[in-house]
Write an enzyme that holds these catalytic residues in place. Structure first.
Site, PDB file in Angstrom:
ATOM      1  N   ASP A 156      30.299  75.425 -17.520  1.00 15.30           N
ATOM      2  CA  ASP A 156      30.350  75.327 -18.959  1.00 15.30           C
ATOM      3  C   ASP A 156      29.074  75.136 -19.917  1.00 15.30           C
ATOM      4  O   ASP A 156      27.899  75.322 -19.534  1.00 15.30           O
ATOM      5  CB  ASP A 156      31.160  73.910 -19.052  1.00 15.30           C
ATOM      6  CG  ASP A 156      30.495  72.765 -18.615  1.00 15.30           C
ATOM      7  OD1 ASP A 156      29.277  72.852 -18.240  1.00 15.30           O
ATOM      8  OD2 ASP A 156      31.295  71.862 -18.362  1.00 15.30           O
ATOM      9  N   ASN A 194      37.370  60.518 -17.839  1.00 19.23           N
ATOM     10  CA  ASN A 194      38.773  60.963 -18.022  1.00 19.23           C
ATOM     11  C   ASN A 194      39.421  61.590 -17.042  1.00 19.23           C
ATOM     12  O   ASN A 194      40.352  62.189 -17.351  1.00 19.23           O
ATOM     13  CB  ASN A 194      38.952  61.239 -19.396  1.00 19.23           C
ATOM     14  CG  ASN A 194      38.380  62.343 -19.890  1.00 19.23           C
ATOM     15  OD1 ASN A 194      37.866  63.034 -18.794  1.00 19.23           O
ATOM     16  ND2 ASN A 194      38.366  62.755 -21.184  1.00 19.23           N
ATOM     17  N   HIS A 216      38.299  64.610 -16.347  1.00 19.80           N
ATOM     18  CA  HIS A 216      37.761  66.139 -16.702  1.00 19.80           C
ATOM     19  C   HIS A 216      36.839  66.657 -15.703  1.00 19.80           C
ATOM     20  O   HIS A 216      35.944  65.961 -14.932  1.00 19.80           O
ATOM     21  CB  HIS A 216      37.235  66.325 -18.048  1.00 19.80           C
ATOM     22  CG  HIS A 216      36.056  65.952 -18.409  1.00 19.80           C
ATOM     23  ND1 HIS A 216      35.678  64.901 -19.175  1.00 19.80           N
ATOM     24  CD2 HIS A 216      34.738  66.609 -17.902  1.00 19.80           C
ATOM     25  CE1 HIS A 216      34.312  64.910 -19.281  1.00 19.80           C
ATOM     26  NE2 HIS A 216      33.656  65.911 -18.581  1.00 19.80           N
ATOM     27  N   GLU A 260      39.646  69.168 -20.235  1.00 19.22           N
ATOM     28  CA  GLU A 260      40.186  67.685 -20.631  1.00 19.22           C
ATOM     29  C   GLU A 260      41.499  67.502 -20.244  1.00 19.22           C
ATOM     30  O   GLU A 260      42.421  68.400 -19.813  1.00 19.22           O
ATOM     31  CB  GLU A 260      40.134  67.695 -22.364  1.00 19.22           C
ATOM     32  CG  GLU A 260      38.567  67.849 -22.704  1.00 19.22           C
ATOM     33  CD  GLU A 260      37.572  66.552 -22.611  1.00 19.22           C
ATOM     34  OE1 GLU A 260      37.891  65.871 -21.585  1.00 19.22           O
ATOM     35  OE2 GLU A 260      36.595  66.488 -22.957  1.00 19.22           O
TER      36      GLU A 260
HETATM   37  C1  GLP Z   1      30.094  66.866 -18.801  1.00 18.99           C
HETATM   38  C2  GLP Z   1      30.047  68.103 -18.288  1.00 18.99           C
HETATM   39  C3  GLP Z   1      30.959  67.862 -16.592  1.00 18.99           C
HETATM   40  C4  GLP Z   1      30.454  66.615 -16.199  1.00 18.99           C
HETATM   41  C5  GLP Z   1      30.609  65.480 -16.940  1.00 18.99           C
HETATM   42  C6  GLP Z   1      30.205  64.238 -16.029  1.00 18.99           C
HETATM   43  O1  GLP Z   1      31.230  66.653 -19.758  1.00 18.99           O
HETATM   44  N1  GLP Z   1      30.767  69.197 -18.696  1.00 18.99           N
HETATM   45  O2  GLP Z   1      30.775  69.206 -16.049  1.00 18.99           O
HETATM   46  O3  GLP Z   1      30.930  66.509 -14.767  1.00 18.99           O
HETATM   47  O4  GLP Z   1      29.887  65.753 -18.062  1.00 18.99           O
HETATM   48  O5  GLP Z   1      28.608  64.008 -16.283  1.00 18.99           O
HETATM   49  P1  GLP Z   1      27.966  62.854 -15.650  1.00 18.99           P
HETATM   50  O6  GLP Z   1      27.351  63.530 -14.358  1.00 18.99           O
HETATM   51  O7  GLP Z   1      26.764  62.822 -16.688  1.00 18.99           O
HETATM   52  O8  GLP Z   1      28.515  61.633 -15.727  1.00 18.99           O
END
Ligand code: GLP
Length: 248
Positions: A74, A143, A145, A150
């Site tokens: 993404d 959440n 995702h 989402e």
């Molecule tokens: C973002 C990314 C996700 C990732 C999530 C959790 O929203 N788009 O791909 O998994 O954050 O991030 P973190 O690993 O910093 O908790």
């Protein structure tokens, strides 16, 4: 709550370092067996340790990315690639600048494309024309995702533009100066794109993810917890540290 399905392999580690080492070993073995591996990569803080470990293995000449092709999950909408919060910047800083990957083999969706619709279509067809992702690394949001899919996203979705959930913007605001700076939109592989990967490696660290991973593994398969769809994938490995595994 349902029973956990056999196809999800769960590895619980003592801490984040062990999680990172185990994840890197799995990816390294792919690269050794198939140097032309198609790697699906993720951003966020969780995979940083895995990338560090992969860089170490590369420096020790145990692995090479010379023939690998990567596709990132993404990217934020309308953030310059030089912006420290863009995922282009992140990947370069945390992995690409320290390994031998060829520039032309790096793929990250562009949130700057003139037509986002065309960008989504061409991203999707490029993944297909490369033969599909061999192993997709995923983190998880609080959440539930995955990528930027989402809660209440469509399981049938391919690469598309999304509006970010307030909880996700709040969680990601820690990287920005303030929440107003966090983009409201992003471009992400869809759930169908992710599910098409031959193998999935889901990395989970910290207590704030413990509820999300519990629902992912034991909850109903529902679009309100996007990661729960992984119960339907034939080859998923979850690596979760002790804090994240609180409810497992
Ligand atoms: C973002 C990314 C996700 C990732 C999530 C959790 O929203 N788009 O791909 O998994 O954050 O991030 P973190 O690993 O910093 O908790």
């Amino acid at each position: 709550m349902t029973e956990r399905l056999e196809n999800m392999k769960i590895i619980t580690t003592e801490d984040y370092n062990e999680l990172s080492e185990k994840a890197a070993k799995i990816i390294a073995s792919k690269l050794i067996l198939k140097p032309k591996s198609i790697l699906g990569l993720a951003t966020g803080s969780t995979p940083i340790g895995t990338y560090k470990e992969l860089i170490r293995l590369y420096n020790e000449k145990i692995i090479s990315f010379n023939e690998a092709i990567t596709f990132n999950l993404d990217e934020y909408y309308d953030l310059d690639y030089e912006n420290v919060n863009s995922y282009h910047y992140f990947m370069n800083k945390n992995l690409f600048s320290s390994i031998d990957i060829k520039k032309e083999n790096i793929n990250i969706p562009s949130g700057l494309a003139e037509s986002l619709e065309k960008e989504c279509e061409s991203y999707e067809s490029k993944i297909e024309s490369c033969g599909g992702v061999d192993i997709q690394i995923l983190g998880i949001g609080r959440n539930g995702h995955i990528g930027f899919n989402e809660p209440h996203c469509k399981f049938g979705s391919t690469t598309h533009v999304v509006s970010l959930d307030e909880d996700t913007r709040r969680a990601n605001a820690r990287f920005f100066r303030n929440i107003e700076e966090v983009p409201k939109k992003a471009i992400t592989m869809g759930i169908k794109t992710i599910m098409n990967a031959k193998e999935i490696l889901l990395l989970v660290s910290g207590e704030d993810k413990s509820k999300a991973i519990y629902e992912t593994v034991y909850g109903n398969v529902t679009e309100s917890v996007p990661a729960s769809v992984l119960q339907l994938h034939p080859n998923v490995t979850v690596i979760v540290d002790k804090k994240g595994a609180k409810f497992l």
